[in-house]
Structure formats: structure tokens, C-alpha cells
Write an enzyme that holds these catalytic residues in place. Structure first.
Site, short mmCIF file in Angstrom:
data_model
loop_
_atom_site.label_atom_id
_atom_site.label_comp_id
_atom_site.label_asym_id
_atom_site.label_seq_id
_atom_site.Cartn_x
_atom_site.Cartn_y
_atom_site.Cartn_z
N CYS A 2 0.82 -1.22 0.00
CA CYS A 2 0.00 0.00 0.00
C CYS A 2 0.86 1.26 0.00
CB CYS A 2 -0.88 0.05 1.23
SG CYS A 2 -1.97 -1.35 1.39
N ARG A 27 4.94 0.42 -6.13
CA ARG A 27 4.95 -0.38 -4.90
C ARG A 27 4.04 -1.60 -5.00
NH1 ARG A 27 6.76 2.56 -0.37
NH2 ARG A 27 5.38 1.40 1.01
N TRP A 73 -2.99 -2.62 -1.62
CA TRP A 73 -2.60 -3.99 -1.98
C TRP A 73 -3.38 -4.89 -1.03
CZ3 TRP A 73 -0.15 -8.24 0.26
CH2 TRP A 73 0.36 -9.19 -0.64
N ASN A 99 -1.50 1.97 5.73
CA ASN A 99 -0.63 0.91 5.19
C ASN A 99 -0.21 0.06 6.37
OD1 ASN A 99 1.32 -0.69 4.00
ND2 ASN A 99 2.85 0.94 3.86
N GLY A 100 -0.54 -1.23 6.33
CA GLY A 100 -0.19 -2.12 7.44
C GLY A 100 -1.36 -3.02 7.77
N GLU A 487 17.92 -17.05 -8.60
CA GLU A 487 17.53 -15.70 -8.99
C GLU A 487 16.97 -15.69 -10.42
OE1 GLU A 487 16.86 -13.11 -7.55
OE2 GLU A 487 17.09 -11.47 -8.96
N LYS A 491 13.23 -14.36 -11.24
CA LYS A 491 12.96 -13.27 -12.19
C LYS A 491 11.93 -13.72 -13.22
CE LYS A 491 14.07 -10.47 -10.58
NZ LYS A 491 14.78 -10.43 -9.36
N GLU A 494 8.31 -14.22 -11.65
CA GLU A 494 7.58 -13.07 -11.14
C GLU A 494 7.08 -12.14 -12.24
OE1 GLU A 494 9.79 -10.59 -8.38
OE2 GLU A 494 11.61 -10.85 -9.53
N HIS A 510 17.98 -36.08 -7.67
CA HIS A 510 17.21 -36.50 -6.49
C HIS A 510 15.74 -36.11 -6.61
CE1 HIS A 510 20.90 -37.69 -4.49
NE2 HIS A 510 21.43 -36.59 -5.00
N LYS A 609 6.33 -3.93 -4.38
CA LYS A 609 7.76 -3.65 -4.40
C LYS A 609 8.36 -3.79 -3.01
CE LYS A 609 11.67 -2.31 -6.07
NZ LYS A 609 12.42 -3.39 -6.74
C1 F6R Z 1 12.15 -9.90 -6.48
C2 F6R Z 1 12.03 -8.92 -5.43
C3 F6R Z 1 11.70 -9.40 -4.07
C4 F6R Z 1 12.50 -8.62 -3.03
C5 F6R Z 1 12.03 -9.00 -1.62
C6 F6R Z 1 12.86 -8.32 -0.55
O1 F6R Z 1 12.50 -9.33 -7.70
O2 F6R Z 1 12.20 -7.76 -5.65
O3 F6R Z 1 11.87 -10.77 -3.95
O4 F6R Z 1 13.85 -8.92 -3.20
O5 F6R Z 1 10.70 -8.63 -1.46
O6 F6R Z 1 12.76 -6.94 -0.65
P1 F6R Z 1 13.84 -6.01 0.00
O7 F6R Z 1 15.13 -6.25 -0.69
O8 F6R Z 1 13.33 -4.62 -0.22
O9 F6R Z 1 13.92 -6.36 1.45
#
Ligand code: F6R
Length: 614
Positions: A2, A27, A73, A99-100, A487, A491, A494, A510, A609
Site C-alpha cells: 500500500c 509499490r 494492496w 498501510n499495514g 535468482e 525473475k 515473477e 534427487h 515492491k
Molecule cells: C524480487 C524482489 C523481491 C525482493 C524482496 C525483498 O525481484 O524484488 O523478492 O527482493 O521482497 O525486498 P527487500 O530487498 O526490499 O527487502
């Protein structure tokens, strides 16, 4: 997650608020709303994008100079108009954005229902605004005092902006656990409130980041007043934020994510040179001095983080253990504190986080601090909660990362852990000065190495086109490249919604090997290191079962290139530094697959985000 924006001042509020909401879109959200205070409170809410909200706003609101707005959100209740913020109290006087999560909202709701309150939606926020009204009704308090009283009984996390039409010259803002910044102007005639600095900086660079449990009264013509929720006066620090607005725009790129991938030579360089002494390239972490001894003599480093930052943590584990010989454990922050972990005062607990606000990581840090550990963060946002609360912070200098899929923050995190591992190795006499110098000199070449990979982007794009109909991928890596397999898989899933699993290559036999068939491609990170022959054997095993292979290999590869269907070539660097290079073609690959599939790359569905709730 949010986003909140608020304005009280002399200018037309709704434009500032809508513009602010657009800047908070990154966000992640699924509905949006705005409340402005004219003679009465006017509220507009829409599911979906901010543009829907903007189109719904009545243009007669031009002279209104105060309001609050929100991108939601969904947590409690679907993204409907009823559940969208702002929420209004039953008597129509109080309106707030949140937000929360108010964790004890069910308990408060029962009390309110018993006292005759009714609810339109399912949110915890609607409960809170009515609870504030109940306290006002029962105790005859000002909005400021009613908010403080209500918060004494509300558990959970919040950042709130609140307006009461009975006190039309005031806005109340407060936070606990969720981020909130206030923008001040010289005149005290106007104030800006937002979940982060980005929507504020075009108006003012003087920001105040609130601490938990602080309640602020913003009143036109008055100096901002801060107390805690019990009414004890608090002082505050004004920070000058140096954030370049051009850097927060897409420029000529189609998406933020692409721009951020291409920014990496510069962001890696900024990050490296910010921690290197200009004259002799010695590694230097500003303000670390006091803690250096603790770090050098640490019996253990525990890295806590989430998502992509967790992958940077695993790269860090390989680097620190290899170069400094300090045992490292990498923990999902969300699991860590709930399993009663053993933490001692000799432990260093290190959070890696782009935002510095991720709820689970922050909670893990607080937990560790309470157990006596020394806390350390590697973080990208200045003034974030983690940076303020940790004993020490080493910043990444990646600039604002707007694309939801983290790219440049990851490589900047790896750059910082690389420097840290080298420095610790040196201080602990585990590596020689020559070795440290040669690694630092090589790190300094990484920006140009990444630039060379960009020259292959057209090829990566062509390869990506072959996989737009694919429904599932396996990613394999080994040693320090194992987290790059994780990773790469993250990527892809997501932003393109293609199922992808990252595995250590040797684990394939395995279990995952059962999935291999013509329709399941395997991406193998197979740069030439001590495991190369084993990775070649893994590739043969995949091929023997008709599985297509995409391999990340070094420029001079001779074997994998014969087996794989497609290869992404990257320049060869030392094994320990290869991850920061190998990840780049995988970022580009997932980007192109997602674009070919028509996905919203910068705002993938369901993702936020900065995950500021547990
Ligand atoms: C993936 C991504 C998330 C963040 C995770 C942690 O592309 O961006 O997996 O890495 O939410 O966020 P931070 O780094 O802000 O603690």
C-alpha cells in the site's frame, strides 16, 4: 505494498495526490482512492489502476487544498470499492488511509458492532477509523487525542494519515512498523506526507522520517508537532534528500526494469567506488570503525533477508566463508524469528534489503537486537527503518529501484558483500594484500564486463522468443552460481508468470529429473569453474531425456556450447565474482520473455515492491 500520499497546504490538492499515487504505483496495488476536504469530505475510489481513479474525479474540486490518497494492496478483503481506502467513520466525520495490518481488528470490530457500528467492507482499516470515532464519541476528545488513545489499543503495523472534518485545518499522521515520510517547506504553510520520498521530492527535499509510535499534527501555519502515542513530546530531525528526479523516470526505455538492468554498469560502479578509498582503492566502510573489531572477530554471521535479497545473501555466504573463513548462515527472515533461533551477543546479524522496510527482515533484525546481537544492514534506501535501527549500515548506491523485479539492487548488494568479504579476509589474515588488491581491481572491471553482455541483448531477445509458450522451466547452478539459478528462476516467474524452479545442479537427480521432457527447458549456469565437468554431465543427462537447454557459459566455452540448444555468453572473471556477471543475461532473458507474453513487466500482478506486512 500500500502507498499513502497526503497534502495539506495552499495548492490544489487532488492533482498533487493523483500525481503522487502514480509515483507510488511501483509499490504494487490493486485499487486506489482519494479523499479531499471541501465543505464536506469527498471520496473517490476505484478498483484497478490509478488512471481509473483519475478519470472518476469530479473536476469541481479545484479549490480544495487538503486531502489524503492511497493505493491498496489487498490483505483483508478483495480489491473492491468498499474495501478500497480512504475509509470513513460511521458518522462521516473522520477519514483515513492506512498501510499495514491491525492485527486485533476482529476484537475491536466485535466491540464496535455491539455498540451499533456497521461496516461496508471487510478491512481492518474500516475498523480502526470507527474505533477512533468511538473514542471521540465516548470521551469527547480532539482528533489528535482520539487517535493516540485508539492506537494504545491497536496491535499491528500502520502508517496512517487522518482527517477529521470537525477540525478542517489539521491532518494527523502516525506510524508503527510501516514507512512514512513527511515533506516540510520553509513557510510551514504546506506539508506533504508519503510512504516514501519519491512523490515528495519534486516539492521539497526536506524530509522527516517518523519513528514508531510517533503521532504528528500538521496544521497550516504551525510548526509540525510530534508526540508519542502517550502524548510525550518528541524532537525530530530534518534530512535533506538528494534524489535526482530524472533518475526516477523511465527515460527512453520502454520499462523501468529494462532501464534498471542497463543502469547496472553505473550502479555497480557507484556502489564500489563509494566504499573504496579514492587514492589507494583500499576498502573503506564509512562509520564502521567502532564495530570493525566485533565484525572481524565475529563467531558467526547470520544473514536475514527475503526474495532476491536472500539470493544476494547466499552469494555473500560463499564469499565470506571462502575469503574470511567466518561461518555464515543465510536465513529466510520470515522463518528465522519464529523458530526460536539461538543468537548470542557474539553474532552479527546482517540484513540485506533493497527497501530497508521489508516487514519480515525488519522484525528479524529487531528480534536479534533484543537478543544482544550486533545488527548490520546492507540497504539501498537512505533513512529507511533498517538503516536507522541497525548498529551499522553499508549502503548500496543503486538509486531508486522502481521496477518491481529487483535487478540493479541485487548486483549492488553483491558488490557490497564482495567488498566486505575481501576486507574481512584481509583483516583476519585469511587472504594476502595481493589477493585482496587483485580482487578489488577485478571488481572495478565488472561494470565494463556487464556492458559487454549488453552487446548480446539482441541474441538473448531472439532466444527468449522461442520460449513464450513454455509453461515450466528448471534452472540449475552449482557453487557460487547456485543462487544465480535461484535468482534466474525468480525473475522469470515473477514477471512472466511461467513456473520456474531453481535447484543446485547435483540435486537434479534427487527429484527434478523426473520432470525433464521435450517441453521442459533447463537453464544451466555453467561458467567455467571447478564444477564445470559435472555441469556438463548434468547437461548430458537432460539432453538424454530430450530436454532443451539454455546455458550461461563463458566466452571461451568449448563443451557446453556443443550440448546446449542456446547459449548466453558472458566474459570470464574469477569464480568468486562470476555471479554478478552471470545474472545479467538471465535478467534480460526473463524481461524479453515477459514482454513477448504481453505481461506488465514493471507492475506484475499480485506483487508489491516493498512488502511491509508479514
Ligand atoms: C524480487 C524482489 C523481491 C525482493 C524482496 C525483498 O525481484 O524484488 O523478492 O527482493 O521482497 O525486498 P527487500 O530487498 O526490499 O527487502
Amino acid at each position: 505494498m500500500c502507498g499513502i500520499i497526503g497534502y495539506i497546504g495552499t495548492k490544489q490538492a487532488s492533482n498533487i495526490l493523483v500525481k503522487g499515487l502514480k509515483k507510488l504505483e511501483y509499490r504494487g496495488y490493486d485499487s486506489a482512492g482519494i479523499a479531499i476536504l471541501d465543505k464536506d469530505i469527498l471520496i473517490y475510489k476505484q478498483p484497478g489502476k490509478v488512471i481509473n481513479l483519475e478519470e472518476s474525479i469530479d473536476h469541481q474540486v479545484e479549490n480544495v487544498t487538503m486531502g489524503i490518497a492511497h493505493t491498496r494492496w489487498a490483505t483483508h478483503g478483495e480489491p473492491t470499492v468498499d474495501n478500497a481506502h480512504p475509509h470513513t467513520s460511521n458518522n462521516g466525520d473522520i477519514v483515513l488511509v492506512h498501510n499495514g495490518i491491525i492485527e486485533n481488528y476482529k476484537f475491536l470490530k466485535d466491540e464496535l458492532i455491539e455498540k451499533g457500528f456497521s461496516f461496508e467492507g471487510q478491512t481492518d482499516t474500516e475498523v480502526l477509523v470507527n474505533y477512533i470515532q468511538l473514542i471521540q464519541d465516548e470521551q469527547g476528545l480532539s482528533i489528535e487525542d482520539a487517535v493516540k488513545k485508539a492506537l494504545q489499543n491497536a496491535n499491528g503495523a500502520y502508517a496512517l494519515a487522518i482527517i477529521d472534518k470537525k477540525e478542517p485545518n489539521k491532518m494527523i499522521v502516525t506510524r508503527k512498523g510501516s514507512p512514512l515520510a513527511i515533506g516540510l517547506t520553509d513557510s510551514n504553510d504546506e506539508f506533504y506526507v508519503a510512504s516514501d520520498a519519491i512523490p515528495i521530492i519534486e516539492y521539497t527535499q526536506s524530509l522527516v522520517y517518523l519513528n514508531d509510535n510517533e503521532v504528528v499534527v500538521l496544521e497550516r501555519g504551525q510548526k509540525m508537532k510530534v508526540t508519542d502515542i502517550y502524548g510525550v513530546e518528541k524532537s525530530y530531525k530534518v534530512k535533506k534528500i538528494d534524489l535526482n528526479l530524472d533518475k526516477v523516470s523511465k527515460g527512453d526505455y520502454e520499462h523501468y526494469m529494462l532501464k534498471e538492468i542497463f543502469e547496472q554498469p553505473a550502479t555497480i560502479k557507484n556502489t564500489l567506488y563509494s566504499h573504496l578509498n579514492h587514492e589507494n582503492s583500499d576498502i573503506h566502510f564509512e562509520n564502521l570503525d567502532e564495530l570493525k573489531e566485533k565484525l572481524v572477530n565475529a563467531s558467526r554471521i547470520i544473514i536475514v533477508s527475503c526474495g532476491t535479497s536472500w539470493h544476494a545473501g547466499i552469494v555473500g555466504e560463499y564469499l565470506i566463508e571462502e575469503l574470511a573463513r567466518i561461518p555464515v548462515e543465510v536465513e529466510y527472515a520470515s522463518e528465522f524469528r519464529y523458530r526460536n533461533p539461538i543468537i548470542t551477543k557474539d553474532d552479527i546479524v546482517m540484513a540485506i534489503s533493497q527497501s530497508g522496510e521489508t516487514a519480515d527482515t525488519l522484525a528479524a533484525l529487531r528480534y536479534s537486537k533484543a537478543q544482544g546481537a550486533t545488527t548490520f544492514s546492507i540497504c539501498n534506501v537512505f533513512g529507511s527503518s533498517m538503516a536507522r535501527e541497525c548498529d551499522f549500515t553499508a549502503y548500496t548506491y543503486a538509486g531508486a529501484e522502481i521496477g518491481v523485479a529487483s535487478t540493479k539492487a541485487f548486483t549492488a548488494q553483491v558488490a557490497v558483500v564482495s567488498l566486505l568479504a575481501i576486507q574481512l579476509g584481509l583483516e583476519r589474515n585469511q587472504i594476502t594484500q595481493e589477493k585482496a588488491n587483485s580482487l578489488v581491481e577485478e571488481l572495478k572491471t565488472i561494470p565494463s564486463v556487464v556492458n559487454q553482455i549488453f552487446a548480446t541483448d539482441d541474441h538473448i531477445k531472439k532466444v527468449a522468443k522461442n520460449y513464450t509458450e513454455t509453461t515450466s522451466f528448471l534452472f540449475l547452478g552449482r557453487g557460487i552460481n547456485f543462487p544465480i539459478a535461484l535468482e534466474g528462476a525468480l525473475k522469470l516467474k515473477e514477471i512472466s508468470y511461467i513456473h520456474a524452479e531453481g535447484y543446485p545442479a547435483a540435486e537434479m537427480k534427487h527429484g527434478p529429473i523426473a520432470m525433464i521432457e521435450e517441453s521442459l527447458p533447463t537453464v544451466i549456469v555453467a561458467t567455467n569453474n571447478e564444477y564445470y565437468d559435472k555441469l556438463v554431465s548434468n547437461a548430458q543427462e537432460v539432453k538424454a531425456r530430450k530436454g532443451p537447454i539454455v546455458a550461461v557459459v563463458n566466452d571461451d566455452d568449448t563443451e557446453m556450447i556443443q550440448i546446449a540448444d542456446h547459449v548466453f555468453k558472458v566474459p570470464r572473471v574469477s569464480d568468486l565474482l562470476q555471479p554478478i556477471v552471470s545474472v545479467v543475461p538471465l535478467q534480460l532473458f526473463s524481461y524479453h520473455v515477459a514482454v513477448f507474453k504481453g505481461c506488465n513487466v514493471d507492475q506484475p500482478r499480485n506483487l508489491a515492491k516493498s512488502v511491509t506486512v508479514e
